[in-house]
Design a protein around this motif. Structure first.
Motif, short mmCIF file in Angstrom:
data_model
loop_
_atom_site.label_atom_id
_atom_site.label_comp_id
_atom_site.label_asym_id
_atom_site.label_seq_id
_atom_site.Cartn_x
_atom_site.Cartn_y
_atom_site.Cartn_z
N ARG A 1 8.05 44.48 26.09
CA ARG A 1 8.85 44.88 24.94
C ARG A 1 8.64 46.35 24.56
NH1 ARG A 1 12.76 42.63 22.24
NH2 ARG A 1 11.76 43.01 20.21
N TRP A 2 7.90 47.09 25.35
CA TRP A 2 7.65 48.50 25.03
C TRP A 2 8.95 49.25 24.76
CZ3 TRP A 2 3.78 49.78 29.56
CH2 TRP A 2 2.52 49.26 29.23
N GLY A 3 8.92 50.11 23.74
CA GLY A 3 10.09 50.94 23.45
C GLY A 3 10.07 51.46 22.04
N THR A 4 11.02 52.33 21.75
CA THR A 4 11.15 52.88 20.40
C THR A 4 11.97 51.94 19.52
OG1 THR A 4 13.13 54.12 21.07
CG2 THR A 4 11.00 55.25 21.25
N ILE A 5 11.82 52.11 18.22
CA ILE A 5 12.56 51.29 17.25
C ILE A 5 13.67 52.15 16.66
CG2 ILE A 5 12.40 50.02 15.09
CD1 ILE A 5 9.43 49.51 15.81
N ASP A 6 14.90 51.73 16.87
CA ASP A 6 16.06 52.53 16.49
C ASP A 6 16.25 52.55 14.98
OD1 ASP A 6 18.28 54.13 16.86
OD2 ASP A 6 19.65 52.43 17.13
N SER A 7 16.47 53.74 14.44
CA SER A 7 16.77 53.92 13.02
C SER A 7 18.06 54.74 12.90
CB SER A 7 15.61 54.63 12.30
OG SER A 7 14.44 53.85 12.34
N PRO A 8 19.20 54.11 13.13
CA PRO A 8 20.47 54.87 13.16
C PRO A 8 20.91 55.28 11.75
CG PRO A 8 20.91 52.54 13.34
CD PRO A 8 19.41 52.67 13.38
N ASP A 9 21.77 56.28 11.71
CA ASP A 9 22.40 56.68 10.46
C ASP A 9 23.54 55.70 10.20
OD1 ASP A 9 23.43 57.89 8.26
OD2 ASP A 9 23.86 59.82 9.22
N ILE A 10 23.35 54.79 9.24
CA ILE A 10 24.31 53.71 9.06
C ILE A 10 25.42 54.03 8.08
CG2 ILE A 10 22.63 51.94 9.68
CD1 ILE A 10 22.15 51.38 6.75
N LEU A 11 25.29 55.14 7.36
CA LEU A 11 26.37 55.55 6.45
C LEU A 11 27.37 56.44 7.20
CD1 LEU A 11 24.41 56.32 3.18
CD2 LEU A 11 26.16 54.58 3.47
N GLY B 1 15.02 43.39 -7.05
CA GLY B 1 14.98 43.12 -5.62
C GLY B 1 14.59 44.32 -4.77
N ALA B 2 14.57 45.51 -5.36
CA ALA B 2 14.24 46.72 -4.61
C ALA B 2 12.72 46.87 -4.46
CB ALA B 2 14.83 47.94 -5.29
N ILE B 3 12.32 47.79 -3.58
CA ILE B 3 10.91 48.03 -3.30
C ILE B 3 10.53 49.42 -3.82
CG2 ILE B 3 9.16 48.26 -1.49
CD1 ILE B 3 10.27 45.44 -1.81
N PRO B 4 9.48 49.53 -4.65
CA PRO B 4 9.04 50.85 -5.11
C PRO B 4 8.59 51.71 -3.92
CG PRO B 4 8.03 49.09 -6.42
CD PRO B 4 8.68 48.43 -5.25
N LEU B 5 8.90 53.00 -3.96
CA LEU B 5 8.48 53.89 -2.88
C LEU B 5 6.96 53.90 -2.71
CD1 LEU B 5 10.84 56.99 -3.33
CD2 LEU B 5 11.00 55.14 -1.64
N ASP B 6 6.22 53.66 -3.79
CA ASP B 6 4.76 53.63 -3.70
C ASP B 6 4.27 52.48 -2.83
OD1 ASP B 6 4.55 55.86 -5.28
OD2 ASP B 6 4.12 54.75 -7.13
N ASN B 7 5.10 51.46 -2.65
CA ASN B 7 4.71 50.31 -1.83
C ASN B 7 5.02 50.51 -0.35
OD1 ASN B 7 4.56 49.21 -4.52
ND2 ASN B 7 4.71 47.16 -3.65
N VAL B 8 5.80 51.54 -0.03
CA VAL B 8 6.17 51.77 1.37
C VAL B 8 4.98 52.36 2.11
CG1 VAL B 8 7.71 52.99 2.94
CG2 VAL B 8 8.60 52.06 0.80
N ILE B 9 4.55 51.70 3.18
CA ILE B 9 3.39 52.12 3.96
C ILE B 9 3.76 53.17 5.00
CG2 ILE B 9 1.62 51.34 5.59
CD1 ILE B 9 1.73 48.61 4.09
N GLY B 10 4.88 52.96 5.68
CA GLY B 10 5.27 53.91 6.72
C GLY B 10 6.50 53.45 7.48
N LYS B 11 6.88 54.25 8.46
CA LYS B 11 8.07 54.01 9.26
C LYS B 11 7.69 53.39 10.60
CE LYS B 11 12.20 56.33 11.10
NZ LYS B 11 12.94 57.61 11.16
N ALA B 12 8.35 52.30 10.98
CA ALA B 12 8.10 51.66 12.27
C ALA B 12 8.72 52.51 13.38
CB ALA B 12 8.69 50.26 12.28
N ARG B 13 7.88 52.92 14.34
CA ARG B 13 8.32 53.85 15.38
C ARG B 13 8.41 53.21 16.76
NH1 ARG B 13 10.50 58.79 13.68
NH2 ARG B 13 9.29 59.61 11.92
N LEU B 14 7.37 52.45 17.14
CA LEU B 14 7.26 51.99 18.53
C LEU B 14 6.86 50.52 18.59
CD1 LEU B 14 5.07 54.93 19.88
CD2 LEU B 14 7.52 54.65 20.31
N ILE B 15 7.34 49.83 19.63
CA ILE B 15 6.82 48.52 20.00
C ILE B 15 5.82 48.75 21.13
CG2 ILE B 15 7.36 46.23 20.91
CD1 ILE B 15 10.22 46.61 19.82
N VAL B 16 4.56 48.37 20.93
CA VAL B 16 3.53 48.65 21.93
C VAL B 16 3.05 47.40 22.67
CG1 VAL B 16 2.71 50.75 20.84
CG2 VAL B 16 1.77 48.57 20.10
#
Length: 283
Positions: free
Chosen positions: A271-281, A251-266
């Motif tokens: 809906r303009w704004g940043t996409i929150d990536s909180p420290d969840i641990l 069920g996991a995703i290989p790191l090679d398949n990861v394209i990038g990090k979602a940063r902004l809604i344009v």
């Protein structure tokens, strides 16, 4: 007394002088007209040369612009459309509606790996793409145009690109749930303020121990090295890692398949704004 030889000799001399003056003025006017015509022709010639130069340079400018777009889209960032509800309310999308368009930055993960809390776009492994239908035309010419358009970002890539949130990384064990219905990573409950829609979980009534289990329950699963475990923020409507635990990647995703990090809604503008990536641990 005789007339002086240096003085005009009467009316005839005056008429001759007037005719000579008129002739000089006519010649001068003619020269001025010739000069004006020469200047006009010179200006017209320069304008024509500038126009020809512009049309010669235009193809070069277009090629340079397309090359820059290709480099930016390939190595720096690209815009993606959110087509589904799996990341509500963080990202808006649904069939037939105006979904969010997000900027996905590709540089960070060339130097670091995704961490829990990041929203990422990735290419779905084979088990995630079983129902994927190509967006390309059957016509060879149109298909070729679409492929070229995709290289410069004018047409979406012909692949099953998905967006989810990283919950655990390689070597960590993820499962659900604790006695409060929270996801656990290495036995530690996560703080997930972005989750607003989830399956019911009522202690003593609907849990992972009751005859009818809560839809939240899964695992434990140990994430393979160089993989990430991903889940949608809309937990009750997301076919994420939980639904693919039987595949070759658990069920996991290989790191090679990861394209990038979602940063902004344009888009859309509201809906303009940043996409929150909180420290969840917990620290």
């Amino acid at each position: 007394m005789a007339d002086s030889p240096h003085e005009p000799a009467g009316p005839a001399a005056n008429r001759h002088s007037e005719q000579f003056g008129r002739a000089d003025r006519a010649v001068g006017a003619h020269h001025r007209r010739d000069g004006a015509d020469d200047t006009g022709e010179t200006r017209t010639g320069k304008k024509a040369k500038k126009e020809k130069s512009f049309w010669r340079e235009l193809p070069i400018l277009i090629v340079v612009a397309l090359a820059l777009s290709f480099l930016l889209q390939t190595f720096v960032a690209r815009v993606y459309l959110i087509p589904s509800e799996s990341m509500q309310p963080t990202l808006h999308g649904c069939p037939g509606c105006t979904g969010d368009r997000i900027v996905v930055e590709k540089i960070s993960y060339r130097f670091t790996d995704p961490r829990p809390g990041d929203v990422v776009v990735f290419k779905g492994p084979d088990s995630w793409s079983a129902g994927y239908v190509s967006t390309r035309s059957d016509n060879v010419v149109l298909r070729g145009i679409q492929e070229v358009g995709s290289l410069v970002g004018l047409v979406p890539p012909d692949e099953n690109d998905l967006v989810k949130r990283v919950i655990a990384v390689g070597g960590q064990t993820v499962e659900c749930c604790d006695d409060q219905g929270r996801v656990l990573v290495d036995g530690v409950p996560l703080d997930e303020p972005y989750v607003q829609m989830d399956f019911p979980f009522t202690p003593g009534v609907v849990t992972c121990e009751t005859d009818v289990q809560s839809g939240r329950c899964f695992g434990p699963v140990t994430v393979p090295d160089d993989h990430v475990w991903v889940m949608g923020d809309n937990r009750s409507n997301s076919a994420d890692s939980r639904y693919h635990v039987g595949d070759e990647h658990q069920g996991a995703i290989p790191l090679d398949n990861v394209i990038g990090k979602a940063r902004l809604i344009v888009l859309p503008p509201g809906r303009w704004g940043t996409i929150d990536s909180p420290d969840i641990l917990p620290s």
